[in-house]
Structures are given as C-alpha cells and as structure tokens.
Write an enzyme that holds these catalytic residues in place. Structure first.
Site, PDB file in Angstrom:
ATOM      1  CG  ASP A  33      31.340  45.357  38.428  1.00  0.00           C
ATOM      2  OD1 ASP A  33      30.362  44.758  38.898  1.00  0.00           O
ATOM      3  OD2 ASP A  33      31.528  46.588  38.580  1.00  0.00           O
ATOM      4  CE  LYS A  87      21.903  50.049  43.024  1.00  0.00           C
ATOM      5  NZ  LYS A  87      21.945  48.815  43.754  1.00  0.00           N
ATOM      6  CB  SER A 127      12.831  48.376  37.078  1.00  0.00           C
ATOM      7  OG  SER A 127      12.146  48.996  38.135  1.00  0.00           O
ATOM      8  CB  THR A 129      10.514  51.763  37.631  1.00  0.00           C
ATOM      9  OG1 THR A 129      10.290  53.148  37.707  1.00  0.00           O
ATOM     10  CG2 THR A 129      11.400  51.482  36.450  1.00  0.00           C
ATOM     11  CE1 TYR A 152      17.316  52.237  37.132  1.00  0.00           C
ATOM     12  CE2 TYR A 152      15.073  52.622  37.908  1.00  0.00           C
ATOM     13  CZ  TYR A 152      16.137  51.769  37.703  1.00  0.00           C
ATOM     14  OH  TYR A 152      16.021  50.442  38.043  1.00  0.00           O
ATOM     15  CE  LYS A 156      17.239  49.281  34.660  1.00  0.00           C
ATOM     16  NZ  LYS A 156      18.393  48.438  34.290  1.00  0.00           N
ATOM     17  CE1 TYR A 180      15.908  41.502  37.753  1.00  0.00           C
ATOM     18  CE2 TYR A 180      17.153  43.410  38.498  1.00  0.00           C
ATOM     19  CZ  TYR A 180      17.087  42.231  37.792  1.00  0.00           C
ATOM     20  OH  TYR A 180      18.203  41.789  37.147  1.00  0.00           O
ATOM     21  CG  ASN A 182      10.788  47.833  45.893  1.00  0.00           C
ATOM     22  OD1 ASN A 182      10.040  47.801  44.915  1.00  0.00           O
ATOM     23  ND2 ASN A 182      11.083  48.948  46.510  1.00  0.00           N
ATOM     24  CG  LEU A 203      12.276  51.141  53.651  1.00  0.00           C
ATOM     25  CD1 LEU A 203      12.093  52.451  54.415  1.00  0.00           C
ATOM     26  CD2 LEU A 203      10.925  50.469  53.430  1.00  0.00           C
ATOM     27  N   GLY A 300       7.693  61.540  43.054  1.00  0.00           N
ATOM     28  CA  GLY A 300       7.841  60.409  42.135  1.00  0.00           C
ATOM     29  C   GLY A 300       7.450  59.059  42.721  1.00  0.00           C
TER      30      GLY A 300
HETATM   31  N1  UFG Z   1      11.079  55.112  51.854  1.00  0.00           N
HETATM   32  C1  UFG Z   1      10.945  55.860  53.012  1.00  0.00           C
HETATM   33  N2  UFG Z   1      12.057  56.424  53.564  1.00  0.00           N
HETATM   34  C2  UFG Z   1      13.302  56.276  53.006  1.00  0.00           C
HETATM   35  C3  UFG Z   1      13.432  55.511  51.808  1.00  0.00           C
HETATM   36  C4  UFG Z   1      12.286  54.951  51.266  1.00  0.00           C
HETATM   37  O1  UFG Z   1       9.846  56.006  53.552  1.00  0.00           O
HETATM   38  O2  UFG Z   1      14.254  56.835  53.544  1.00  0.00           O
HETATM   39  C5  UFG Z   1       9.881  54.488  51.266  1.00  0.00           C
HETATM   40  C6  UFG Z   1       9.563  55.008  49.876  1.00  0.00           C
HETATM   41  O3  UFG Z   1       8.741  56.139  49.963  1.00  0.00           O
HETATM   42  C7  UFG Z   1       8.868  53.798  49.272  1.00  0.00           C
HETATM   43  C8  UFG Z   1       9.517  52.602  49.946  1.00  0.00           C
HETATM   44  O4  UFG Z   1      10.144  53.119  51.110  1.00  0.00           O
HETATM   45  O5  UFG Z   1       7.528  53.794  49.643  1.00  0.00           O
HETATM   46  C9  UFG Z   1      10.564  51.938  49.078  1.00  0.00           C
HETATM   47  O6  UFG Z   1      11.465  52.924  48.608  1.00  0.00           O
HETATM   48  P1  UFG Z   1      12.832  52.524  47.901  1.00  0.00           P
HETATM   49  O7  UFG Z   1      13.549  53.798  47.588  1.00  0.00           O
HETATM   50  O8  UFG Z   1      13.545  51.502  48.702  1.00  0.00           O
HETATM   51  O9  UFG Z   1      12.362  51.795  46.579  1.00  0.00           O
HETATM   52  P2  UFG Z   1      11.457  52.347  45.401  1.00  0.00           P
HETATM   53  O10 UFG Z   1      10.209  51.553  45.431  1.00  0.00           O
HETATM   54  O11 UFG Z   1      11.321  53.798  45.372  1.00  0.00           O
HETATM   55  O12 UFG Z   1      12.426  52.026  44.172  1.00  0.00           O
HETATM   56  C10 UFG Z   1      12.721  50.740  43.800  1.00  0.00           C
HETATM   57  C11 UFG Z   1      14.101  50.668  43.143  1.00  0.00           C
HETATM   58  C12 UFG Z   1      14.130  51.430  41.859  1.00  0.00           C
HETATM   59  C13 UFG Z   1      12.973  51.026  40.997  1.00  0.00           C
HETATM   60  C14 UFG Z   1      11.694  51.181  41.748  1.00  0.00           C
HETATM   61  C15 UFG Z   1      10.514  50.725  40.972  1.00  0.00           C
HETATM   62  O13 UFG Z   1      15.085  51.187  44.015  1.00  0.00           O
HETATM   63  O14 UFG Z   1      15.336  51.121  41.202  1.00  0.00           O
HETATM   64  O15 UFG Z   1      11.746  50.394  42.914  1.00  0.00           O
HETATM   65  O16 UFG Z   1       9.342  51.037  41.659  1.00  0.00           O
HETATM   66  F1  UFG Z   1      12.914  51.794  39.899  1.00  0.00           F
END
Ligand code: UFG
Length: 345
Positions: A33, A87, A127, A129, A152, A156, A180, A182, A203, A300
C-alpha cells in the site's frame, strides 16, 4: 495451494477487510500500500483483529523496481488481489490522467511483474459501473457493457479488456474480475472501516457523519426518478461479505487447470434498495433520526442497478450472509469508534 497472497491496497476499505478474511481462511496475506488514500494505523488494527503480525510494504504499484523487490524478497507468492486504485468518480473527471496512470498503468506493471516471477493467480477489483444505466435488471455478467460515463468507470472497463486480451494471448495468468456493487458497512470489531478523506462522496459515510454531527444534513440526490419512491436504487453489500468473495475467487482461480483463464463475477446481494429505504433502515439500525433534505439529481447517477449473483453462488460457492441492517449497524458503530478514538485523521 500455497498460501501467500499479495494484497495491493491492503490498507484500504475493501482490501483491509479482505486481509482479515484471508487470514481466517488460512492464507498469509502480504500487504502492499502506498497509503495515498489509507492509513498505517489500519495495519495495527488488522493485527488486533487477527492476532497475527502482518507483513506490509509501503510501495506504489506503478513503481516497477520497488514492486519487483517485493516479489524478489517474498518467495512463493501464490496470487495477487489487486485493490490499489483511485475511486472518486468526480475527481476522475477533473484529473483523468491521474486515474489512467494509477488505475490502468499499474495493472500493466503488475501483470509484467507477475509474469517475471511466475505468479499466475489474480483477482481484480472491477465495478458494476461498467453496466451504466442497464437495459435489464438484475444485470448479469454478460449484460451489455455501456460506454463509461467517467474516466474512473473507463479505467475499470479498460482493465477488464487488458485482462481479457492478455489471457487470450495464452499468457500464464488465471484472472478473475469481481464486479462490485455498492460496498458498505465495516468490520463488526469496529477496528476497520471506510475512511473517506474530506467530505464523503458516498451515501453511507455521509449518513453516518451526519448522524454523528460532523455534517448538518444529507442531501438526497433526486426524488423524481422512475422508481417506486422516486430515489435511486443500488445493491448495497456488506464489505465483509464482499471480502469473502475475494477469498473464494483466489481459490477458484488457483483451481483452474488451464494455463490461461479469465472470468467475471458480479458480487452483490441481488437486491436493490432506494436511498429513502436506506435512510429508514439506518434510523432503525442506529436508533437516531437522520436529518435530510431533497436536492437535485447528481450528474452521472444511474436510476437503478442491482445484480444477478447466481454465477458467483454456483461457481465461487459464495453467498452473502449479512443483512442491510447488519451493514448499517456496523457502519454506525465504526463512525462512533472513530469519534472516540483519536487516530489523528
Ligand atoms: N446519494 C445521495 N446523497 C449523497 C450521496 C449519495 O443521495 O450525499 C445517493 C446517490 O445519488 C446514489 C446512492 O446514494 O443514488 C449511492 O451513491 P454512492 O455515491 O454511495 O454510490 P454510487 O452508486 O454512485 O457509486 C458506487 C461506487 C463507485 C462505483 C459505482 C457504480 O462508489 O465507485 O457505485 O455504480 F463506480
């Protein structure tokens, strides 16, 4: 199988939990790491959890000579689990070269070093994604891979392609990409968990930081999506379950009798939950009431994604054991632990 497994990014969120599960399964993990997005105290906490001394090297996977030294010194490495990567979706849009350098070039370097030292088993962190906004749900491993909507996401996809092409060239490599969904939660010991630097993008850390008072309120990004309650749907998996999938994957790769092998597996729960459902479950798991407001959609974000995990169930002989409430309780306990402990971060 020989039991020595190199874990790049082993001090990170998913990497550290995988180190614990490797040890529980009788493996000897060796961490690499560069602590660019993680902390050395995680190594001591891993030693507390496992009661084992853990070997680690502060090395950047792009530093080929340094990486080679590790392979030289640590004989009989049976496989590599490669977590080390950046990430943050938003940051990747602002600094794409940083992402391509760190996430893509490091895979090439690692593959070259593995070839030089005849290390043939690899598990790679991919991911969901790559599915973008899916046409069908749940997504299967052979569902369409969509044009990535961030550098990002593209790293992947490109890394998956690199592995596929390299294996097609009859290289000595048995590689598995885990897609993966979430990852959330923390180790039940509360000694390791997610450690976002600055304001969290994701989130669950945003929720736990709000509940503990570091943030004033959560903004729910959009409540007018085409979902039953209007908020986005994701497949939230406990990080310990996800970590266990890596142990199964490295065993599965090693078991393959061919010289070259590549396969892809979804690693999720198979269930989707909306943001509002997460808030409700968090309140139940923590006994608190979360402050939140509705805000605009985040650029996005896909409306919904959750995976079909029957291939992992069947071939990796892996399944999730933890519930959403377990995940949220463990995430909350981790946040409370951080509050009490002064790690100087
Ligand atoms: N969300 C909110 N408020 C916040 C943060 C997130 O409402 O402050 C919502 C987002 O809109 C989404 C959900 O919570 O609907 C999950 O959001 P995250 O940011 O926790 O996760 P994502 O699904 O956007 O992203 C995750 C990983 C990425 C990966 C992606 C693939 O963090 O690395 O999934 O879909 F690429």
């Amino acid at each position: 199988m020989d039991n020595r497994i190199l874990v790049t990014g082993g001090a990170g969120f998913i990497g550290s939990h995988t180190v614990v599960e490797l040890i529980e399964a009788g493996f000897e993990p060796i961490i690499i790491d560069n602590f660019s997005n993680s902390y050395p105290f995680i190594i001591s906490n891993l030693e507390k959890i496992t009661g084992k001394k853990i070997k680690y090297y502060e090395v950047d996977c792009n530093d080929q000579p340094a990486l080679e030294k590790v392979f030289e010194k640590e004989e009989n490495i049976n496989g590599v689990i490669h977590f080390a990567a950046f990430k943050a979706v938003g940051e990747s849009v602002e600094q794409p070269l940083k992402y391509y350098r760190n996430n893509v070039a490091s895979v090439i370097t690692l593959l070259e070093v593995m070839a030089k030292y005849n290390v043939e088993n690899l598990v790679f962190s991919s991911s969901c994604t790559v599915y973008g906004e899916p046409d069908e749900l749940p997504v299967m491993e052979d569902s369409l891979v969509k044009l990535a909507n961030s550098p990002y996401g593209n790293t992947k996809q490109v890394c998956e392609e690199i592995l596929k092409d390299y294996v097609s060239s009859n290289a000595l490599l048995k590689a598995i990409a885990l897609r993966y969904f979430n990852p959330i939660g923390a180790h039940p010991s509360s000694l390791i968990g997610e450690l976002p630097i600055g304001k969290p993008n994701n989130l669950i850390p945003f929720i736990t930081q709000t509940a503990i008072g570091i943030r004033s309120e959560l903004t729910v990004f959009g409540d007018n999506y085409e979902t039953p309650d209007g908020s986005c749907i994701r497949d939230y998996i406990h990080v310990v379950d996800l970590a266990k999938a890596h142990v199964k994957a490295i065993i599965y790769a090693n078991k393959q009798e061919t010289r070259s092998f590549y396969d892809i597996f979804n690693v999720g729960t198979g269930q989707g939950n909306s943001v509002f459902e997460i808030i409700k479950a968090f309140n139940e798991a923590s006994g608190t009431t979360l402050n939140y407001k509705i805000g605009p959609k985040r650029d996005g974000d896909v409306t919904q994604v959750y995976g079909d995990v029957s291939k992992s169930l069947k071939l990796l002989e892996w399944k999730t054991e933890k519930s959403l409430l377990d995940s949220l309780r463990d995430a909350w306990n981790w946040q409370k632990h951080l509050e009490k402990q002064n790690y100087g971060i």
